[in-house]
Enzyme design. Structure first.
Site, PDB file in Angstrom:
ATOM      1  CB  VAL A  23     -64.575  93.515   3.365  1.00 15.21           C
ATOM      2  CG1 VAL A  23     -63.321  92.526   3.791  1.00 15.21           C
ATOM      3  CG2 VAL A  23     -64.690  94.491   4.441  1.00 15.21           C
ATOM      4  CB  CYS A 141     -62.492  97.123  11.730  1.00 21.72           C
ATOM      5  SG  CYS A 141     -64.310  97.448  12.281  1.00 21.72           S
ATOM      6  CG  HIS A 254     -62.714 102.297  12.507  1.00 21.01           C
ATOM      7  ND1 HIS A 254     -63.484 102.796  11.595  1.00 21.01           N
ATOM      8  CD2 HIS A 254     -62.765 100.930  12.858  1.00 21.01           C
ATOM      9  CE1 HIS A 254     -64.492 101.980  11.688  1.00 21.01           C
ATOM     10  NE2 HIS A 254     -64.151 100.678  12.220  1.00 21.01           N
TER      11      HIS A 254
END
Ligand code: A2P
Length: 346
Positions: A23, A141, A254
């Site tokens: 990140v 997330c 995702h």
């Protein structure tokens, strides 16, 4: 990295805690892409990484060890170095005058700490400014990716209940997990036993229940984050939420299957229109071509993709819809959302 420069004396001084991580590196890419104005960038990580160099917009920066003295001259501190680092150094940074945007779960449920998705609840951080201290939490997330898609539908017809099943990428477990997935894929294809340093069993060509700690109620922490964070972000506990979080061998985006129950009847077309009109989401819902969002479609992109919008035929009424959502975990699920929060601070 491009040679575009958004360095300007009038910009805030920025620190990135955890700059060497998945990140942390994405923070740099997103700051560059969005031409975020800054007067200086301080790159911070553990002692192990001190001295390492990164180039950003044509200038070389040396990674410094994160210490209690790192934040005296910082206006905005972007943290993604894990919960314990945030818990220790977040309040120190804030006391030194830096406004902290924290990607960990450390402060998400702390009263008075806004938990923000800029497309959904920017008002939660009203009055906060760079250089004035304070902490803003970046949501989990999976929650960000779900709510960017669900919030416009909630505004349309009031979501009463949300049932989510996730298909989560390696990136959520950090850079080392991404490397392990790649290594294991090679191991398996080349007939070697898979290297298992991060997860206790084979990840490549496999699917398993999310690796976050199990809780007494039979849910894992990731699943309960989705419940609690949805309530805080949407500002209501009246949306009932239940989740099953699963890790799949995908690198960085995702996918989520979401079933919604609404306060009133909602047609598929109304829902599509609401998604089309919303910021941060794109509709990819082509039934004829059997073409819907995939994790690869949205990898490295800002927007969350939504498709498979269809009536829940298990219900007798028209108050239920199913949808399929994909979003880049590293980007909108983490770095981009945090940088959008930082944009609201300047
Ligand atoms: P380092 O590379 O020096 O260990 P990821 O989530 O991708 O695993 O990244 C974790 C980030 O958190 C890395 O940048 C890592 O730096 C940083 N980090 C881990 N432990 C510390 C620490 N004790 N102090 C500062 N940064 C840390």
């Amino acid at each position: 990295m491009s040679v575009r420069a958004s360095k300007t004396e009038s910009g805030p001084s920025i620190a990135i805690a955890g700059v060497t991580g998945a990140v942390g590196q994405e923070f740099l890419r997103v700051l560059d892409e969005r031409q975020f104005p800054y007067s200086n960038i301080k790159m911070l990580a553990s002692k192990r990484s001190a001295g390492r160099q990164y180039e950003f917009q044509g200038e070389k920066y040396t990674v410094e060890e994160l210490t209690e003295d790192s934040f005296g001259d910082v206006d905005i501190a972007l943290f993604s170095a894990g919960g314990s680092i945030s818990r220790k150094y977040g309040p120190i940074a804030s006391a030194a005058g830096a406004t902290v945007v924290d990607n960990s779960s450390a402060f998400r449920q702390v009263e008075g700490v806004p938990l923000v998705i800029p497309e959904v609840n920017p008002e939660a951080m009203a009055g906060m400014r760079a250089g004035h201290g304070g902490i803003v939490a970046n949501p989990n997330c999976s929650t960000i990716i779900a709510l960017v898609a669900v919030a416009p539908l909630h505004r349309l017809a009031g979501v009463r209940r949300m049932i989510v099943s996730t298909y989560q990428a390696a990136s959520g477990a950090g850079q080392a997990a991404m490397e392990e997935l790649e290594q294991q894929t090679r191991d398996v294809l080349e007939g070697r036993p898979p290297t298992t340093n991060i997860f206790p069993f084979q990840y490549a060509f496999n699917v398993f229940s999310h690796n976050s700690p199990m809780l007494a109620n039979g849910y894992n922490e990731e699943e309960m984050k989705m419940v609690k964070e949805t309530h805080k972000i949407m500002g209501t506990r009246d949306i009932r939420v239940t989740a099953t979080c699963i890790r799949v061998p995908v690198m960085r985006a995702h996918a989520e299957s979401i079933n919604l129950e609404f306060e009133r009847d909602v047609s598929e077309e109304e829902a599509r229109e609401a998604i089309r009109a919303a910021a941060g989401v794109q509709l990819l819902d082509d039934r004829e071509a059997n073409r819907f969002p995939t994790p690869l479609d949205c990898s490295n992109l800002d927007d969350v993709f939504v498709g498979r919008i269809r009536r829940d035929t298990s219900r007798d009424d028209n108050r239920g819809l199913n949808l399929w959502v994909c979003g880049d975990q590293v980007k909108k699920g983490a770095a981009l959302n945090a940088v959008q929060i930082a944009e609201l601070l300047i």
